[in-house]
Design a protein around this motif. Structure first.
Motif, PDB file in Angstrom:
ATOM      1  N   HIS A   5      -6.858 -11.062  -0.776  1.00 36.36           N
ATOM      2  CA  HIS A   5      -7.298  -9.771  -1.308  1.00 36.36           C
ATOM      3  C   HIS A   5      -8.080  -8.958  -0.272  1.00 36.36           C
ATOM      4  N   GLY A   6      -8.508  -9.627   0.775  1.00 35.08           N
ATOM      5  CA  GLY A   6      -9.229  -8.932   1.834  1.00 35.08           C
ATOM      6  C   GLY A   6      -8.338  -8.075   2.704  1.00 35.08           C
ATOM      7  N   LEU A   7      -7.017  -8.083   2.453  1.00 33.75           N
ATOM      8  CA  LEU A   7      -6.071  -7.284   3.236  1.00 33.75           C
ATOM      9  C   LEU A   7      -5.281  -6.311   2.371  1.00 33.75           C
ATOM     10  N   GLU A   8      -5.602  -6.234   1.082  1.00 34.00           N
ATOM     11  CA  GLU A   8      -4.835  -5.396   0.161  1.00 34.00           C
ATOM     12  C   GLU A   8      -5.488  -4.032  -0.050  1.00 34.00           C
ATOM     13  N   PHE A   9      -4.639  -2.988  -0.057  1.00 29.52           N
ATOM     14  CA  PHE A   9      -5.090  -1.662  -0.479  1.00 29.52           C
ATOM     15  C   PHE A   9      -4.505  -1.404  -1.853  1.00 29.52           C
ATOM     16  N   GLN A  43      -3.803   8.755  -8.767  1.00 33.44           N
ATOM     17  CA  GLN A  43      -2.482   9.375  -8.840  1.00 33.44           C
ATOM     18  C   GLN A  43      -2.000   9.772  -7.447  1.00 33.44           C
ATOM     19  N   GLY A  44      -0.725   9.501  -7.158  1.00 32.98           N
ATOM     20  CA  GLY A  44      -0.167   9.805  -5.849  1.00 32.98           C
ATOM     21  C   GLY A  44      -0.244   8.603  -4.927  1.00 32.98           C
ATOM     22  N   GLU A  45       0.568   8.641  -3.865  1.00 33.22           N
ATOM     23  CA  GLU A  45       0.612   7.536  -2.912  1.00 33.22           C
ATOM     24  C   GLU A  45       0.375   8.011  -1.478  1.00 33.22           C
ATOM     25  N   GLU A  46      -0.311   9.157  -1.325  1.00 26.77           N
ATOM     26  CA  GLU A  46      -0.586   9.669   0.011  1.00 26.77           C
ATOM     27  C   GLU A  46      -1.429   8.704   0.836  1.00 26.77           C
ATOM     28  N   SER A  47      -2.259   7.923   0.157  1.00 22.54           N
ATOM     29  CA  SER A  47      -3.124   6.989   0.879  1.00 22.54           C
ATOM     30  C   SER A  47      -2.337   5.904   1.594  1.00 22.54           C
ATOM     31  N   SER A  48      -1.074   5.727   1.253  1.00 26.34           N
ATOM     32  CA  SER A  48      -0.263   4.671   1.867  1.00 26.34           C
ATOM     33  C   SER A  48       0.070   4.959   3.320  1.00 26.34           C
ATOM     34  N   THR A  49      -0.140   6.201   3.766  1.00 26.98           N
ATOM     35  CA  THR A  49       0.242   6.578   5.127  1.00 26.98           C
ATOM     36  C   THR A  49      -0.853   6.293   6.145  1.00 26.98           C
ATOM     37  N   GLY A  50      -2.020   5.905   5.702  1.00 24.44           N
ATOM     38  CA  GLY A  50      -3.130   5.665   6.617  1.00 24.44           C
ATOM     39  C   GLY A  50      -3.077   4.302   7.264  1.00 24.44           C
ATOM     40  N   LEU A  51      -3.761   4.182   8.404  1.00 26.08           N
ATOM     41  CA  LEU A  51      -3.798   2.895   9.105  1.00 26.08           C
ATOM     42  C   LEU A  51      -4.505   1.824   8.290  1.00 26.08           C
ATOM     43  N   TRP A  52      -5.330   2.244   7.337  1.00 26.75           N
ATOM     44  CA  TRP A  52      -6.015   1.277   6.472  1.00 26.75           C
ATOM     45  C   TRP A  52      -5.048   0.601   5.504  1.00 26.75           C
ATOM     46  N   VAL A  89      -0.530  -2.062  -2.152  1.00 25.18           N
ATOM     47  CA  VAL A  89      -0.113  -2.486  -3.493  1.00 25.18           C
ATOM     48  C   VAL A  89       0.110  -1.229  -4.331  1.00 25.18           C
ATOM     49  N   THR A  90       1.389  -0.903  -4.561  1.00 28.70           N
ATOM     50  CA  THR A  90       1.737   0.353  -5.225  1.00 28.70           C
ATOM     51  C   THR A  90       1.279   0.386  -6.680  1.00 28.70           C
ATOM     52  N   GLU A  91       1.523  -0.697  -7.401  1.00 34.08           N
ATOM     53  CA  GLU A  91       1.162  -0.752  -8.821  1.00 34.08           C
ATOM     54  C   GLU A  91       0.315  -2.002  -9.067  1.00 34.08           C
ATOM     55  N   PRO A  92      -0.937  -1.951  -8.702  1.00 32.70           N
ATOM     56  CA  PRO A  92      -1.780  -3.139  -8.874  1.00 32.70           C
ATOM     57  C   PRO A  92      -2.016  -3.444 -10.348  1.00 32.70           C
ATOM     58  N   ALA A  93      -2.030  -4.720 -10.658  1.00 31.30           N
ATOM     59  CA  ALA A  93      -2.272  -5.159 -12.028  1.00 31.30           C
ATOM     60  C   ALA A  93      -3.585  -5.928 -12.092  1.00 31.30           C
ATOM     61  N   ALA A  94      -4.293  -5.759 -13.188  1.00 32.86           N
ATOM     62  CA  ALA A  94      -5.537  -6.500 -13.372  1.00 32.86           C
ATOM     63  C   ALA A  94      -5.242  -7.993 -13.392  1.00 32.86           C
TER      64      ALA A  94
END
Length: 279
Positions: free
Chosen positions: A216-220, A225-234, A249-254
């Motif tokens: 979990h220490g490597l998951e974003f 809403q939106g997936e713009e954050s997926s383009t960052g180096l993080w 993680v596009t659709e994270p589940a609890a």
């Protein structure tokens, strides 16, 4: 041991009184990111520094300089308040336009401090020791120092554009230059500490010690809403410490349970069970 010298680090000389500007400058004196905060932050970090004389000496050098910056701002505020008497304010208040302007004056500069600076922010909130960070971890503290200098320089730069008083601007330019250098200094110290100990605080608790939680220490987690954050180096790059690659993680589940807290005793008077007591 501290020793006071009468001369200021840099000259402070204003062109004309400006009580409203004096109120604004209180923010960079006694606000959360003001000179009082960095003064106390660096000094307490230095006082508490153990076994790292190079860093302790640097902290004490800069903390002591910040004492001088506090004195400079106090002198600046006092000069901006010179000639601001109660009679003059009362006379000015007869003009509706001037009265509106004078409404921005800090009344405590007259009532409490007698035309002097106060250890408060621009809204009169007293300086709070809770503003400072002195954790005993050098890397964590240096990062906090970089943030403090960044915020402080930002606020001074904003105030710079609130006045055309060249005397005030001269003083602020000197402070902006020192705040710029202090950012360089903390960045250099951070780079040195990261090279020696790693980039994660505390380095003494390595990722493998996280055991089953390590992935979990490597998951974003995409939690807005939106997936713009997926383009960052993080989200697409690799961890700076080389421990792995980031996963988006596009659709994270609890992954946890639903809390089921127990109902407290009736004597707590929560009324959750629908019962009341007349005892």
């Amino acid at each position: 041991m501290f020793r006071h010298q009468k001369e200021l680090q840099f000259e402070v000389k204003v062109d004309r009184p400006d009580p409203q500007l004096a109120k604004h400058i209180q923010e960079v004196l006694g606000g959360q990111f003001g000179e009082m905060s960095v003064m106390m932050q660096y000094l307490f970090q230095g006082f508490n520094c153990r076994g790292n004389e190079k860093y302790k000496d640097m902290l004490m050098d800069i903390g002591t300089e910040e004492i001088g910056h506090v004195e400079m701002l106090c002198s600046l505020i006092s000069q901006l308040l010179d000639g601001t008497s109660p009679d003059q304010q009362a006379e000015a208040a007869k003009d509706p336009t001037l009265a509106a302007i004078m409404g921005g004056v800090n009344p405590q500069h007259l009532i409490v401090s007698g035309l002097g600076a106060t250890p408060k922010d621009s809204q009169g909130v007293p300086w709070n020791s809770g503003y400072i960070i002195a954790s005993g971890n050098l890397l964590a503290d240096m990062r906090a120092n970089l943030n403090a200098e960044s915020q402080g320089r930002l606020q001074v730069a904003r105030i710079y554009h609130m006045t055309d008083d060249e005397g005030v601007r001269t003083t602020l330019r000197k402070m902006l230059a020192r705040d710029r250098y202090h950012q360089y200094q903390w960045m250099a110290a951070i780079a040195e500490l990261e090279e020696k100990n790693g980039v994660v605080v505390p380095a003494s608790f390595p990722p493998e010690a996280e055991q089953e939680a390590q992935p979990h220490g490597l998951e974003f987690w995409n939690l807005s809403q939106g997936e713009e954050s997926s383009t960052g180096l993080w989200a697409t790059g690799s961890a700076p410490d080389g421990t792995g690659d980031f996963v988006y993680v596009t659709e994270p589940a609890a992954q946890g349970n639903i809390p089921d807290p127990k109902v407290p005793a009736t004597e707590v008077h929560h009324d959750l069970d629908g019962k009341t007591s007349d005892k």
